[in-house]
Design an enzyme around this catalytic site. Structure first.
Site, mmCIF file in Angstrom:
data_model
loop_
_atom_site.group_PDB
_atom_site.id
_atom_site.type_symbol
_atom_site.label_atom_id
_atom_site.label_comp_id
_atom_site.label_asym_id
_atom_site.label_seq_id
_atom_site.Cartn_x
_atom_site.Cartn_y
_atom_site.Cartn_z
ATOM 1 N N TYR A 18 0.841 -1.201 0.000
ATOM 2 C CA TYR A 18 0.000 0.000 0.000
ATOM 3 C C TYR A 18 0.880 1.257 0.000
ATOM 4 O O TYR A 18 0.662 2.178 -0.781
ATOM 5 C CB TYR A 18 -0.923 -0.011 1.228
ATOM 6 N N HIS A 22 1.573 4.509 -2.891
ATOM 7 C CA HIS A 22 1.458 5.939 -2.571
ATOM 8 C C HIS A 22 2.774 6.696 -2.749
ATOM 9 O O HIS A 22 2.785 7.913 -2.667
ATOM 10 C CB HIS A 22 0.856 6.112 -1.177
ATOM 11 N N TYR A 41 -3.949 17.402 1.192
ATOM 12 C CA TYR A 41 -4.323 16.021 1.491
ATOM 13 C C TYR A 41 -3.115 15.262 2.024
ATOM 14 O O TYR A 41 -2.054 15.256 1.406
ATOM 15 C CB TYR A 41 -4.860 15.376 0.217
ATOM 16 N N TRP A 77 -8.530 3.783 -9.658
ATOM 17 C CA TRP A 77 -7.739 3.805 -8.417
ATOM 18 C C TRP A 77 -8.463 3.048 -7.307
ATOM 19 O O TRP A 77 -7.857 2.237 -6.592
ATOM 20 C CB TRP A 77 -7.456 5.249 -8.005
#
Length: 107
Positions: A18, A22, A41, A77
């Site tokens: 994960y 990113h 964000y 996504w």
């Protein structure tokens, strides 16, 4: 500008994968987030996979996720990311965000 905090849970065995996704978020995904009003964000993760997200948006979490849902890149996504989360089968991660109440803020 509304400040939004939310929680999700990443599957323990998939945390490193994960994180790797990113490190190289698709440029078209980043552009879609900006256009949909996701500003400043950030994602933070506890070692157990609990994920805290924060962003600022002109309206609300609901409006920001609705705008993203209109984009093709978000659909791709979310489909790719769904297996990484402890969420109900068939759910998209951005459909099950647990929004947190802001109780304090200082500039």
């Amino acid at each position: 500008m509304k400040r939004v905090g939310f929680l999700l849970k990443v599957r323990q065995e998939l945390i490193e994968e994960y994180k790797e996704h990113h490190r190289s978020v698709w440029p078209e995904m980043l552009a879609a987030l900006r256009e949909a009003g996701w500003h400043n964000y950030s994602l933070f993760m506890h070692p157990d996979g609990t994920l805290f997200g924060y962003f600022e948006t002109p309206e609300s979490l609901e409006a920001a996720t609705a705008r993203m849902a209109e984009t093709e890149v978000n659909a791709r996504w979310q489909q790719m990311m769904s297996p990484y989360f402890e969420i109900p089968p068939g759910a998209q991660p951005d459909q099950v965000l647990i929004e947190l109440e802001e109780v304090f803020h200082t500039d």
